[in-house]
Design an enzyme around this catalytic site. Structure first.
Site, PDB file in Angstrom:
ATOM      1  N   ASN A   1       6.438 -13.599   0.863  1.00  0.00           N
ATOM      2  CA  ASN A   1       6.913 -12.356   1.471  1.00  0.00           C
ATOM      3  C   ASN A   1       7.068 -11.351   0.327  1.00  0.00           C
ATOM      4  O   ASN A   1       7.974 -11.478  -0.506  1.00  0.00           O
ATOM      5  CB  ASN A   1       8.246 -12.577   2.199  1.00  0.00           C
TER       6      ASN A   1
ATOM      7  N   GLU B   1       5.435  -9.038   5.289  1.00  0.00           N
ATOM      8  CA  GLU B   1       6.068  -7.741   5.022  1.00  0.00           C
ATOM      9  C   GLU B   1       5.218  -6.866   4.102  1.00  0.00           C
ATOM     10  O   GLU B   1       5.715  -6.304   3.123  1.00  0.00           O
ATOM     11  CB  GLU B   1       7.496  -7.900   4.479  1.00  0.00           C
TER      12      GLU B   1
ATOM     13  N   ASP C   1       7.244 -16.805   6.095  1.00  0.00           N
ATOM     14  CA  ASP C   1       8.690 -16.567   6.051  1.00  0.00           C
ATOM     15  C   ASP C   1       9.238 -16.924   7.415  1.00  0.00           C
ATOM     16  O   ASP C   1       9.085 -16.159   8.361  1.00  0.00           O
ATOM     17  CB  ASP C   1       8.957 -15.104   5.704  1.00  0.00           C
TER      18      ASP C   1
ATOM     19  N   ASN D   1      12.374 -17.398   8.240  1.00  0.00           N
ATOM     20  CA  ASN D   1      13.727 -16.889   8.494  1.00  0.00           C
ATOM     21  C   ASN D   1      14.606 -17.961   9.147  1.00  0.00           C
ATOM     22  O   ASN D   1      15.468 -17.656   9.990  1.00  0.00           O
ATOM     23  CB  ASN D   1      13.686 -15.600   9.331  1.00  0.00           C
TER      24      ASN D   1
ATOM     25  N   ASP E   1      11.401 -19.899   3.393  1.00  0.00           N
ATOM     26  CA  ASP E   1       9.933 -19.782   3.356  1.00  0.00           C
ATOM     27  C   ASP E   1       9.366 -21.200   3.268  1.00  0.00           C
ATOM     28  O   ASP E   1       9.747 -21.966   2.378  1.00  0.00           O
ATOM     29  CB  ASP E   1       9.501 -18.952   2.149  1.00  0.00           C
TER      30      ASP E   1
ATOM     31  N   ASP F   1      12.472  -9.846  -2.765  1.00  0.00           N
ATOM     32  CA  ASP F   1      13.635 -10.728  -2.622  1.00  0.00           C
ATOM     33  C   ASP F   1      13.211 -12.184  -2.365  1.00  0.00           C
ATOM     34  O   ASP F   1      14.045 -13.086  -2.467  1.00  0.00           O
ATOM     35  CB  ASP F   1      14.621 -10.221  -1.552  1.00  0.00           C
ATOM     36  N   HIS F   2      11.937 -12.408  -2.072  1.00  0.00           N
ATOM     37  CA  HIS F   2      11.419 -13.765  -1.848  1.00  0.00           C
ATOM     38  C   HIS F   2      10.570 -14.234  -3.024  1.00  0.00           C
ATOM     39  O   HIS F   2       9.878 -13.432  -3.668  1.00  0.00           O
ATOM     40  CB  HIS F   2      10.523 -13.799  -0.611  1.00  0.00           C
TER      41      HIS F   2
END
Length: 254
Positions: free
Chosen positions: A7, A34, A145, A147, A216, A245-246
DNA sequence: ATGTCAGCCCTAGGCTGA
Protein backbone atom coordinates in the site's frame (compact mmCIF):
# COMPACT_ATOMS: atom_id res chain seq x y z
CA UNK A 1 9.05 -16.38 -8.35
CA UNK A 2 8.63 -13.48 -5.93
CA UNK A 3 5.33 -11.70 -5.39
CA UNK A 4 4.80 -8.59 -3.30
CA UNK A 5 2.06 -6.31 -2.05
CA UNK A 6 2.45 -2.69 -0.99
CA UNK A 7 0.00 0.00 0.00
CA UNK A 8 1.92 3.02 -1.30
CA UNK A 9 -0.53 5.71 -0.05
CA UNK A 10 -0.28 7.82 -3.24
CA UNK A 11 1.72 6.50 -6.15
CA UNK A 12 2.49 10.08 -7.15
CA UNK A 13 4.35 10.70 -3.91
CA UNK A 14 5.88 7.23 -3.69
CA UNK A 15 6.89 6.54 -7.31
CA UNK A 16 10.64 7.02 -6.81
CA UNK A 17 10.57 4.92 -3.64
CA UNK A 18 8.71 2.21 -5.53
CA UNK A 19 11.13 2.09 -8.45
CA UNK A 20 14.07 2.07 -6.03
CA UNK A 21 12.49 -0.81 -4.16
CA UNK A 22 11.82 -2.70 -7.39
CA UNK A 23 15.43 -2.25 -8.45
CA UNK A 24 16.70 -3.71 -5.19
CA UNK A 25 14.20 -6.56 -4.77
CA UNK A 26 13.26 -7.42 -8.37
CA UNK A 27 9.93 -9.11 -7.55
CA UNK A 28 8.22 -10.79 -10.51
CA UNK A 29 4.77 -9.55 -9.55
CA UNK A 30 3.67 -6.61 -7.39
CA UNK A 31 0.23 -5.39 -6.41
CA UNK A 32 -0.21 -1.82 -5.21
CA UNK A 33 -2.98 -0.21 -3.19
CA UNK A 34 -4.03 3.38 -2.64
CA UNK A 35 -2.50 4.66 -5.85
CA UNK A 36 -4.96 7.60 -5.57
CA UNK A 37 -4.64 8.29 -9.29
CA UNK A 38 -7.10 8.49 -12.13
CA UNK A 39 -6.23 6.08 -14.92
CA UNK A 40 -4.98 8.84 -17.25
CA UNK A 41 -2.31 9.79 -14.70
CA UNK A 42 -0.92 6.28 -14.11
CA UNK A 43 2.91 6.34 -14.51
CA UNK A 44 3.07 3.42 -16.95
CA UNK A 45 6.17 4.77 -18.73
CA UNK A 46 8.23 5.12 -15.55
CA UNK A 47 7.29 1.58 -14.55
CA UNK A 48 8.09 0.25 -18.02
CA UNK A 49 11.50 1.90 -17.71
CA UNK A 50 11.88 0.02 -14.42
CA UNK A 51 11.14 -3.22 -16.27
CA UNK A 52 7.49 -3.77 -15.39
CA UNK A 53 4.31 -4.13 -17.35
CA UNK A 54 1.28 -2.78 -15.56
CA UNK A 55 -2.47 -3.09 -15.31
CA UNK A 56 -4.25 -0.48 -13.27
CA UNK A 57 -7.60 0.60 -11.96
CA UNK A 58 -7.76 3.95 -10.27
CA UNK A 59 -9.88 6.83 -9.15
CA UNK A 60 -9.19 10.28 -7.83
CA UNK A 61 -8.31 10.98 -4.19
CA UNK A 62 -9.04 7.55 -2.73
CA UNK A 63 -8.37 3.87 -3.38
CA UNK A 64 -6.85 2.75 -6.70
CA UNK A 65 -4.96 -0.49 -7.35
CA UNK A 66 -2.39 -1.81 -9.81
CA UNK A 67 -0.79 -5.07 -10.89
CA UNK A 68 2.85 -4.89 -12.00
CA UNK A 69 4.62 -7.83 -13.58
CA UNK A 70 7.72 -8.61 -15.59
CA UNK A 71 5.70 -11.03 -17.72
CA UNK A 72 2.34 -10.05 -19.15
CA UNK A 73 -0.93 -10.52 -17.28
CA UNK A 74 -3.87 -12.34 -18.89
CA UNK A 75 -7.60 -12.34 -18.13
CA UNK A 76 -7.43 -9.08 -16.19
CA UNK A 77 -10.42 -8.30 -13.98
CA UNK A 78 -11.19 -5.00 -12.28
CA UNK A 79 -13.23 -5.08 -9.06
CA UNK A 80 -15.43 -7.97 -7.94
CA UNK A 81 -17.63 -9.14 -10.81
CA UNK A 82 -21.30 -8.73 -9.98
CA UNK A 83 -20.70 -6.32 -7.09
CA UNK A 84 -21.82 -2.77 -7.78
CA UNK A 85 -18.94 -0.80 -6.26
CA UNK A 86 -18.02 2.84 -6.83
CA UNK A 87 -14.61 2.28 -5.30
CA UNK A 88 -11.58 0.92 -7.21
CA UNK A 89 -10.30 -1.83 -4.92
CA UNK A 90 -9.43 -4.97 -6.87
CA UNK A 91 -7.29 -5.94 -9.83
CA UNK A 92 -6.64 -9.53 -10.86
CA UNK A 93 -4.70 -11.22 -13.62
CA UNK A 94 -2.98 -14.47 -14.53
CA UNK A 95 0.80 -14.23 -14.75
CA UNK A 96 2.93 -17.23 -15.68
CA UNK A 97 0.13 -19.60 -14.70
CA UNK A 98 -0.58 -18.03 -11.32
CA UNK A 99 -3.87 -16.26 -10.70
CA UNK A 100 -3.00 -13.07 -8.81
CA UNK A 101 -5.65 -11.03 -7.02
CA UNK A 102 -4.57 -7.69 -5.58
CA UNK A 103 -7.04 -6.04 -3.23
CA UNK A 104 -7.46 -2.94 -1.12
CA UNK A 105 -10.00 -4.09 1.45
CA UNK A 106 -12.27 -1.38 2.90
CA UNK A 107 -10.98 0.23 6.08
CA UNK A 108 -14.35 0.18 7.80
CA UNK A 109 -13.63 3.23 9.98
CA UNK A 110 -15.51 2.03 13.12
CA UNK A 111 -17.64 -1.02 13.94
CA UNK A 112 -20.81 1.08 14.34
CA UNK A 113 -20.37 2.99 11.07
CA UNK A 114 -21.93 2.66 7.62
CA UNK A 115 -18.44 2.05 6.29
CA UNK A 116 -18.24 -1.09 8.44
CA UNK A 117 -21.45 -2.40 6.87
CA UNK A 118 -19.93 -1.76 3.44
CA UNK A 119 -16.80 -3.63 4.54
CA UNK A 120 -18.88 -6.65 5.59
CA UNK A 121 -20.79 -6.70 2.30
CA UNK A 122 -17.59 -6.30 0.31
CA UNK A 123 -15.93 -9.14 2.24
CA UNK A 124 -18.90 -11.44 1.62
CA UNK A 125 -18.82 -10.68 -2.11
CA UNK A 126 -15.05 -11.15 -2.23
CA UNK A 127 -15.29 -14.56 -0.60
CA UNK A 128 -17.88 -15.85 -3.07
CA UNK A 129 -15.91 -14.54 -6.03
CA UNK A 130 -12.62 -15.99 -4.76
CA UNK A 131 -14.35 -19.35 -4.23
CA UNK A 132 -15.10 -19.44 -7.96
CA UNK A 133 -11.68 -18.12 -8.93
CA UNK A 134 -10.05 -20.94 -6.95
CA UNK A 135 -12.16 -23.51 -8.76
CA UNK A 136 -11.04 -22.05 -12.09
CA UNK A 137 -7.43 -21.36 -11.05
CA UNK A 138 -6.04 -23.72 -8.40
CA UNK A 139 -2.75 -21.82 -8.37
CA UNK A 140 -3.93 -18.57 -6.79
CA UNK A 141 -2.52 -15.77 -4.62
CA UNK A 142 -4.78 -13.25 -2.84
CA UNK A 143 -2.75 -10.37 -1.51
CA UNK A 144 -3.12 -6.76 -0.49
CA UNK A 145 -4.09 -4.44 2.33
CA UNK A 146 -6.74 -6.49 4.13
CA UNK A 147 -7.35 -3.91 6.86
CA UNK A 148 -7.75 -6.91 9.18
CA UNK A 149 -5.36 -8.00 11.93
CA UNK A 150 -6.12 -11.74 11.98
CA UNK A 151 -5.01 -12.51 15.54
CA UNK A 152 -4.00 -10.74 18.73
CA UNK A 153 -0.33 -11.43 17.97
CA UNK A 154 -0.81 -9.17 14.92
CA UNK A 155 -1.60 -6.19 17.16
CA UNK A 156 0.87 -4.19 19.28
CA UNK A 157 -1.68 -3.63 22.04
CA UNK A 158 -4.43 -6.23 21.70
CA UNK A 159 -6.16 -5.10 24.88
CA UNK A 160 -6.51 -1.50 23.70
CA UNK A 161 -7.53 -2.67 20.21
CA UNK A 162 -10.01 -5.35 21.33
CA UNK A 163 -13.21 -4.88 19.34
CA UNK A 164 -11.78 -1.89 17.47
CA UNK A 165 -11.67 -1.61 13.71
CA UNK A 166 -9.29 -4.15 12.08
CA UNK A 167 -9.68 -6.39 15.16
CA UNK A 168 -13.40 -7.15 15.48
CA UNK A 169 -14.60 -10.76 15.61
CA UNK A 170 -16.63 -10.12 12.44
CA UNK A 171 -13.57 -9.04 10.44
CA UNK A 172 -11.49 -11.90 11.82
CA UNK A 173 -14.24 -14.37 10.91
CA UNK A 174 -14.10 -13.10 7.34
CA UNK A 175 -10.33 -13.60 7.28
CA UNK A 176 -10.86 -17.17 8.50
CA UNK A 177 -13.57 -17.59 5.90
CA UNK A 178 -11.08 -16.80 3.15
CA UNK A 179 -8.66 -19.32 4.67
CA UNK A 180 -11.52 -21.83 4.71
CA UNK A 181 -11.70 -21.65 0.93
CA UNK A 182 -8.30 -23.33 0.82
CA UNK A 183 -5.92 -20.40 1.31
CA UNK A 184 -3.14 -20.08 3.84
CA UNK A 185 -1.41 -17.02 5.33
CA UNK A 186 2.09 -17.33 3.83
CA UNK A 187 3.64 -15.22 6.60
CA UNK A 188 2.60 -17.76 9.25
CA UNK A 189 4.12 -20.70 7.40
CA UNK A 190 7.41 -19.58 8.92
CA UNK A 191 8.79 -18.66 12.29
CA UNK A 192 8.66 -14.88 12.40
CA UNK A 193 10.04 -12.25 14.75
CA UNK A 194 7.53 -11.27 17.44
CA UNK A 195 5.97 -7.84 16.96
CA UNK A 196 5.97 -8.11 13.17
CA UNK A 197 3.76 -5.38 11.74
CA UNK A 198 3.04 -4.14 8.22
CA UNK A 199 1.43 -0.80 9.14
CA UNK A 200 2.26 1.90 11.64
CA UNK A 201 0.11 4.98 12.16
CA UNK A 202 1.79 8.19 11.04
CA UNK A 203 0.78 9.68 14.39
CA UNK A 204 2.21 9.23 17.85
CA UNK A 205 5.72 8.24 16.71
CA UNK A 206 4.24 4.81 16.11
CA UNK A 207 6.99 3.51 13.84
CA UNK A 208 9.76 4.62 16.17
CA UNK A 209 7.99 2.87 19.03
CA UNK A 210 7.13 -0.13 16.80
CA UNK A 211 3.44 0.25 17.56
CA UNK A 212 1.74 -1.29 14.56
CA UNK A 213 -0.60 -3.86 13.14
CA UNK A 214 -0.11 -6.68 10.64
CA UNK A 215 -2.91 -5.96 8.18
CA UNK A 216 -1.19 -6.58 4.81
CA UNK A 217 -1.31 -10.23 3.85
CA UNK A 218 -0.43 -12.78 1.19
CA UNK A 219 -2.72 -15.80 1.11
CA UNK A 220 -1.71 -18.67 -1.17
CA UNK A 221 -3.77 -21.62 -2.36
CA UNK A 222 -3.14 -25.22 -1.34
CA UNK A 223 -1.72 -25.94 -4.80
CA UNK A 224 1.04 -23.36 -4.18
CA UNK A 225 1.63 -23.96 -0.48
CA UNK A 226 4.47 -26.46 -0.89
CA UNK A 227 6.29 -23.99 -3.15
CA UNK A 228 6.40 -21.19 -0.57
CA UNK A 229 9.98 -20.87 0.68
CA UNK A 230 9.89 -17.45 2.39
CA UNK A 231 7.59 -14.61 3.38
CA UNK A 232 8.89 -11.34 4.79
CA UNK A 233 7.78 -7.84 5.69
CA UNK A 234 10.36 -5.34 4.43
CA UNK A 235 10.53 -2.48 6.92
CA UNK A 236 13.24 -0.66 4.94
CA UNK A 237 10.91 1.59 2.92
CA UNK A 238 9.12 2.66 6.12
CA UNK A 239 12.44 4.26 7.13
CA UNK A 240 12.46 6.59 4.14
CA UNK A 241 12.20 10.29 4.75
CA UNK A 242 8.64 10.49 3.45
CA UNK A 243 7.35 6.94 3.74
CA UNK A 244 4.06 5.22 3.15
CA UNK A 245 2.46 4.17 6.42
CA UNK A 246 2.61 0.56 5.12
CA UNK A 247 5.59 -1.69 4.48
CA UNK A 248 5.69 -4.12 1.54
CA UNK A 249 5.20 -7.85 2.11
CA UNK A 250 6.90 -10.34 -0.21
CA UNK A 251 6.57 -14.09 -0.73
CA UNK A 252 8.97 -16.41 -2.56
CA UNK A 253 7.68 -19.40 -4.53
CA UNK A 254 10.22 -22.00 -5.64
C1' DA B 1 0.10 11.20 24.98
C1' DT B 2 -3.75 12.80 19.87
C1' DG B 3 3.11 14.55 18.76
C1' DT B 4 0.60 12.57 10.72
C1' DC B 5 -0.06 12.46 5.90
C1' DA B 6 -2.33 13.08 1.23
C1' DG B 7 -5.62 15.10 -1.71
C1' DC B 8 -9.18 18.20 -2.36
C1' DC B 9 -10.98 22.76 -2.66
C1' DC B 10 -11.79 28.93 -7.36
C1' DT B 11 -4.25 28.91 -3.22
C1' DA B 12 -4.66 28.41 1.65
C1' DG B 13 -5.99 26.41 5.52
C1' DG B 14 -9.82 23.49 6.77
C1' DC B 15 -12.13 19.30 5.31
C1' DT B 16 -12.07 14.02 4.83
C1' DG B 17 -10.21 9.58 5.11
C1' DA B 18 -6.87 6.69 6.71
Amino acid sequence: MRLATWNVNSLTVRLAQLTDWLAVNRPDIVVLQETKLTDDKFPAEALAAAGYLAQWYGQRTYNGVALLSKASAQDVVRNIPGLADEQARVIAGTVEGVRVIGAYFPNGQAPDSDKFQYKMQWLAALREWVRGELARHPKLVLMGDYNIAPEDRDVYDPVAWAGQIHCTPEERAHFQGLCGLGLVDAFRLFEQPPKSWSWWDYRNLAFRKNQGLRIDHILVSEALRSRVSACVIDKAPRKNERPSDHAPVMVTLD
